[in-house]
Design an enzyme around this catalytic site. Sequence first.
Site, PDB file in Angstrom:
ATOM      1  N   ASP A 194       0.851  -1.185   0.000  1.00  0.00           N
ATOM      2  CA  ASP A 194       0.000   0.000   0.000  1.00  0.00           C
ATOM      3  C   ASP A 194       0.895   1.246   0.000  1.00  0.00           C
ATOM      4  OD1 ASP A 194      -3.129   0.602   0.476  1.00  0.00           O
ATOM      5  OD2 ASP A 194      -1.979   2.068   1.603  1.00  0.00           O
TER       6      ASP A 194
ATOM      7  N   TYR B 256      -3.350  10.802   0.707  1.00  0.00           N
ATOM      8  CA  TYR B 256      -4.157  10.771  -0.516  1.00  0.00           C
ATOM      9  C   TYR B 256      -4.131  12.130  -1.212  1.00  0.00           C
ATOM     10  CZ  TYR B 256      -5.850   6.167   0.715  1.00  0.00           C
ATOM     11  OH  TYR B 256      -5.908   4.830   1.011  1.00  0.00           O
TER      12      TYR B 256
ATOM     13  N   HIS C 208      -4.342  -7.851   0.209  1.00  0.00           N
ATOM     14  CA  HIS C 208      -3.650  -6.565   0.234  1.00  0.00           C
ATOM     15  C   HIS C 208      -2.846  -6.358   1.514  1.00  0.00           C
ATOM     16  CE1 HIS C 208      -2.984  -2.399  -0.866  1.00  0.00           C
ATOM     17  NE2 HIS C 208      -3.550  -1.969   0.246  1.00  0.00           N
TER      18      HIS C 208
END
Length: 441
Positions: A203, A358, A416
């Site tokens: 990630d 983000y 993930h």
Amino acid sequence: MSEVGKSRQIELNFPDEELDRLQRKLDDARLPDTEITGGLKPWEYGTKLSKLQSVLNDWKSGNPKDNHGKPVGTPGQGVKKWWKAIESELNRFPHYMVRIEGIDIHYQHFKSSVPDSEASTPAIPFIFSHGWPGCFTEAHHFAARLVESKSPRFEVIVPSLPGYGLSQAPGKKDWSLIDTARIFDTLMTSVLGFKSYMAQGGDWGSLVTRFLANHPACKIAHINYAPPQPPKWSTPLMTLEHWGYKGVAPAGLKLMGYHPQGVLGVQRTFEYLNQGSGYAQIQSTQPSTIGYSLYDNPVGILSWIMEKFDAWSDPRCAAVNRSNSDIDPRSHVTDETVLTVVMIYYLTNTIHTSFLNYKESFHFFVKPDWKLWDQAKDKPFGYTSFPYELAAGPRTWLKNYRLNWQYYKMHDFGGHFAALDNPDALVEDMQEFASQHWPGL
């Protein structure tokens, strides 16, 4: 030379009054009686209400489910007693705080359990970088097992990303993961005194790891997340899929003879883009709007995060599976570990600041500038493929990352959150990769 303070050891020990207040908030929480609309497939519109109700009830009573799908603790013991047991487990390995470039950074230090007297070589310094919606607890099972390795040995550092958990948020615009990698390199070299180290992450941690590899002290690096960078010949297939011709790209790749796991990775990539990426659009454009909405909102944090663990984990894990008969205990993605992550965000008041990457760093995935990794292009890189990664592609597509791929491994279980979802496999891969490429072994 960056500003570096002195490390001080700390313990996780959140105040009783905060835990009592959380208990009251959970006891007073209300959820709808029925799903948002009838006839839904599970998770079709987002978080599944019945799952949220179940986990909330277990959270209130203090006995969420483990990796066998069984409740832990004593029914009705409450949040505080359950959480104190979690704190005790997380404190088995020491925690530290250090100030670097004006930011207080938290890290956990896992030392090798194999004595120097029984070892032929020094332990390899190893830094693990987590992502979102994970936190430092994501690495606990993985790191605890990795330091049991006898050949090679490892010494594992698990920092919290700035703005996550106990690490202070940068508090300034334009702080990207390049900056995070720089202070993590300072942590490993100037604070801990390592002359060289190995890095790993998924990630956001995969980007931090790639940026760490730009630093001279990082000798080898491994990631388990590499969103597909398709070759030009695949553009028509990918474009048709993007335009709504569902299944065209996976079917075409299958006909070309690609490995089924690579095809599944492309399929999951489009599922993510079409159905699962809305959160990223919100967090990368208006992070404070959703951040302030979830701040001091434990059930909201749970609902927001739980949906990601469900969508991005191996469906055979305890937190996701549809029937208790097929739970695979290899995974530590459980109701309890998800709630542990939620507790860290809630108790440290960092859910809103965890969204900042983000806003400041999402472009590294969307429109990568490969020149940013020029300094890392000759260093040995490794990659592990897990079948339920949220976005992946065939092995041959990795060459478009322009990294020096020296190790590749494929597993038939995991997703993930690899360090949680299949920690034993990731440990084995770190042992193999380091044995083959760590200088001096």
